[in-house]
Scaffold this motif. Structure first.
Motif, short mmCIF file in Angstrom:
data_model
loop_
_atom_site.label_atom_id
_atom_site.label_comp_id
_atom_site.label_asym_id
_atom_site.label_seq_id
_atom_site.Cartn_x
_atom_site.Cartn_y
_atom_site.Cartn_z
N ILE A 1 56.97 27.54 14.68
CA ILE A 1 57.61 28.84 14.87
C ILE A 1 59.12 28.72 14.68
O ILE A 1 59.75 29.56 14.03
CB ILE A 1 57.29 29.41 16.26
CG1 ILE A 1 55.81 29.80 16.34
CG2 ILE A 1 58.16 30.61 16.58
CD1 ILE A 1 55.37 30.26 17.71
N ALA A 2 59.70 27.66 15.23
CA ALA A 2 61.15 27.46 15.09
C ALA A 2 61.54 27.27 13.63
O ALA A 2 62.60 27.74 13.18
CB ALA A 2 61.59 26.25 15.92
N GLN A 3 60.69 26.59 12.86
CA GLN A 3 60.98 26.39 11.44
C GLN A 3 60.89 27.69 10.65
O GLN A 3 61.58 27.86 9.65
CB GLN A 3 60.02 25.35 10.87
CG GLN A 3 60.26 23.95 11.41
CD GLN A 3 59.20 22.96 10.95
OE1 GLN A 3 58.15 23.35 10.42
NE2 GLN A 3 59.45 21.68 11.15
N ARG A 4 60.02 28.61 11.09
CA ARG A 4 59.88 29.89 10.39
C ARG A 4 60.99 30.87 10.73
O ARG A 4 61.25 31.82 9.99
CB ARG A 4 58.55 30.54 10.77
CG ARG A 4 57.32 29.85 10.22
CD ARG A 4 56.10 30.66 10.61
NE ARG A 4 54.87 29.97 10.29
CZ ARG A 4 53.66 30.45 10.57
NH1 ARG A 4 53.56 31.61 11.20
NH2 ARG A 4 52.58 29.78 10.25
N MET A 5 61.62 30.67 11.87
CA MET A 5 62.59 31.65 12.35
C MET A 5 63.78 31.75 11.43
O MET A 5 64.30 30.74 10.94
CB MET A 5 63.05 31.28 13.77
CG MET A 5 61.97 31.41 14.81
SD MET A 5 62.49 30.85 16.44
CE MET A 5 63.76 32.05 16.80
N GLN A 6 64.20 32.97 11.19
CA GLN A 6 65.42 33.19 10.42
C GLN A 6 66.64 32.91 11.29
O GLN A 6 66.55 32.79 12.51
CB GLN A 6 65.46 34.63 9.90
CG GLN A 6 64.35 34.94 8.90
CD GLN A 6 64.40 36.38 8.44
OE1 GLN A 6 64.77 37.27 9.21
NE2 GLN A 6 64.03 36.62 7.20
N ASN A 7 67.80 32.85 10.65
CA ASN A 7 69.01 32.53 11.39
C ASN A 7 69.34 33.55 12.46
O ASN A 7 69.91 33.22 13.50
CB ASN A 7 70.19 32.40 10.41
CG ASN A 7 70.03 31.22 9.46
OD1 ASN A 7 69.37 30.24 9.81
ND2 ASN A 7 70.60 31.32 8.28
N ASP A 8 68.99 34.82 12.22
CA ASP A 8 69.35 35.87 13.17
C ASP A 8 68.17 36.28 14.07
O ASP A 8 68.20 37.35 14.67
CB ASP A 8 69.88 37.10 12.43
CG ASP A 8 68.83 37.67 11.47
OD1 ASP A 8 67.81 36.99 11.21
OD2 ASP A 8 69.03 38.80 10.98
N GLU A 9 67.15 35.42 14.16
CA GLU A 9 65.95 35.79 14.93
C GLU A 9 66.27 35.97 16.42
O GLU A 9 65.80 36.90 17.06
CB GLU A 9 64.88 34.72 14.76
CG GLU A 9 63.48 35.21 15.10
CD GLU A 9 62.99 36.23 14.09
OE1 GLU A 9 62.50 37.27 14.54
OE2 GLU A 9 63.11 36.00 12.89
N MET A 10 67.06 35.07 16.97
CA MET A 10 67.42 35.17 18.38
C MET A 10 68.31 36.39 18.63
O MET A 10 68.28 36.98 19.70
CB MET A 10 68.14 33.89 18.83
CG MET A 10 67.24 32.68 18.96
SD MET A 10 65.99 32.87 20.27
CE MET A 10 64.52 33.20 19.31
N ILE A 11 69.11 36.74 17.61
CA ILE A 11 69.93 37.95 17.74
C ILE A 11 69.03 39.18 17.82
O ILE A 11 69.28 40.11 18.59
CB ILE A 11 70.91 38.06 16.56
CG1 ILE A 11 71.88 36.88 16.57
CG2 ILE A 11 71.67 39.38 16.59
CD1 ILE A 11 72.84 36.86 15.41
N THR A 12 67.95 39.18 17.02
CA THR A 12 67.00 40.30 17.07
C THR A 12 66.37 40.42 18.44
O THR A 12 66.27 41.52 19.00
CB THR A 12 65.91 40.09 16.00
OG1 THR A 12 66.49 40.00 14.71
CG2 THR A 12 64.91 41.24 16.03
N LEU A 13 65.94 39.29 19.00
CA LEU A 13 65.37 39.30 20.34
C LEU A 13 66.40 39.75 21.37
O LEU A 13 66.09 40.53 22.28
CB LEU A 13 64.84 37.90 20.69
CG LEU A 13 64.28 37.72 22.11
CD1 LEU A 13 63.12 38.68 22.34
CD2 LEU A 13 63.86 36.29 22.34
#
Length: 434
Positions: A141-153
């Motif tokens: 999952i971490a490898q699939r995450m885009q750079n701004d994924e945590m920003i989206t969350l």
């Protein structure tokens, strides 16, 4: 668990539970360590974890008030774990702390079983076993995450957990039931469902084909999904026409389910009246989609949606602002329509709302359920949805090339036309029965 104490000594139950839970954790850690690191990396075996749990239980019951023995045992265990970690780090250059932390949790199982309710200590064991087994899953999952994924969350947590509680619940316009809190509450609920569909599409159904893309997209926005599928259909052979139309109709079928969820959240009274009709609409739409899907079976492997389209962020701030503005507009429009045109004007407004995003209009009706008859709300919701299906048909035709692919256009009009006709009959049945 607590009821067993009437027949079996409590001490025996606690001891057996501590032993069982510690053994389960030990077996889990042994299997994981043997698979990933080898026997040389093990901090003991499954029996070691079992004895750690039993030791914590014994030291706690011997001095449950001051807990001197339990604290001393914990310090000794922590020292041994620290030595093990230091040796492993220097010899094998492995820096993981998971096994050490789990050993300390195992040591605390005894006091937890004795002092806490059964649901709590079972929850701890399940969480430990669950998280231990999902290391590789989290890595993927971490490898699939885009750079701004945590920003989206973070955006979703901010709009739901920070902004929403801070907003006042006072009317903005006198005489109109419209408050900053209700506006943003509707935005949060819709954003939550959209974010769920985004997570499902990106991490659960990553390799999905056309059909699954339509189903998952319907949770977010049937109109947006149909537009995306229609644009993509121009790039694929004519043999895919039925596949794309079926996916579009499944997006509409899921749209009915999405509105059922929203209606249940905002108005139980409306839900109890409308759910049979929306259920029939969804089933009828899905049936038409299934029929069209069988007309042109696809043998070649399906492609995914374009990367830019399938990973689009559903929590863009401008999207939330647009939704909030539409909610305000429809609230004011509904209020004055009822004053000057009555329910007849509201029925006309419901049809007109289908030419835009119908979610703000329907949520506005649901939040004003106290001042509008339930039957009127149900009729307006269904009319808005039928109107929106007609608009979606126009979008599908326009974005698919405006008739360049005659096979696709033919199935678009056949499929959407059949769905509209069936849903109109269901709407008429509601008027007759109500």
């Amino acid at each position: 668990m607590e009821q067993l104490a009437n027949y079996v000594p409590q001490e025996l139950i606690s001891f057996l539970l501590v032993t069982l839970f510690s053994l389960l954790i030990g077996l889990s850690q042994r299997k994981i360590s043997m698979k990933r690191e080898g026997a040389s990396m093990l901090f003991g075996t499954d029996r070691t974890f079992t004895f750690i749990g039993i030791l914590g239980y014994i030291l706690y019951i011997l001095d449950p008030v001051k807990m001197t023995l339990f604290i001393g045992g914990g310090l000794i265990l922590g020292t041994l774990l620290a030595i093990h970690y230091f040796v492993k780090q220097n010899t094998f250059h492995i820096f993981g702390l998971t096994t050490i932390i789990i050993a300390l949790i195992t040591y605390c199982i005894g006091p937890i079983v004795i002092t806490q309710p059964s649901w709590f200590y079972i929850l701890i064991i399940v969480t430990v076993l669950f998280l231990s087994e999902l290391k590789h899953t989290f890595t993927e999952i971490a490898q699939r995450m885009q750079n701004d994924e945590m920003i989206t969350l973070a955006k979703f947590l901010a709009i739901s957990g920070i902004i929403l509680p801070m907003l006042p619940d006072d009317n903005i316009v006198p005489g109109i039931d419209l408050t900053p809190y209700t506006i943003w509450l509707a935005t949060v609920v819709v954003s939550g469902i959209s974010y769920l569909s985004y997570i499902l599409k990106r991490y659960v159904f990553k390799e999905s084909g056309i059909i699954v893309s339509g189903i998952i997209g319907g949770l977010y926005s049937s109109t947006a999904t149909i537009s995306v599928l229609a644009r993509k259909s121009k790039k694929d052979p004519t043999s895919y026409a039925c596949e794309y139309v079926a996916a579009m109709l499944l997006a509409v079928a899921v749209m009915f389910v999405r509105f059922l969820i929203l209606i249940f959240i905002f108005s139980k009274d409306v839900f109890l009246v409308i759910y049979p009709y929306l259920g029939l609409m969804s089933f009828a739409t899905a049936s038409v989609a299934a029929f069209i899907k069988t007309k042109r079976p696809i043998k070649k492997e399906e492609d995914d949606l374009d990367e830019e389209e399938e990973t689009s962020n559903p929590l863009e701030f401008k999207v939330a602002i647009i939704f909030a503005l539409l909610f305000v507009i429809f609230t004011i429009a509904t209020h004055y329509t009822l004053i000057y045109a009555g329910t007849g004007g509201l029925n006309l407004l419901s049809v007109i709302s289908g030419f835009s995003d119908i979610t703000p209009f329907i949520l506005n009706l649901l939040q004003g359920a106290g001042s509008i008859a339930v039957a009127v709300i149900v009729a307006c919701c269904m009319q808005a949805m039928v109107s929106n299906i007609f608009v979606n048909m126009c979008y599908a035709f326009f974005f698919s090339g405006r008739g360049q692919n005659k096979e696709l256009s033919r199935w678009i009009f056949r499929g959407f036309g059949s769905v509209i006709i069936v849903n109109v009959f269901i709407l008429i049945a509601f008027y007759i029965l109500s």
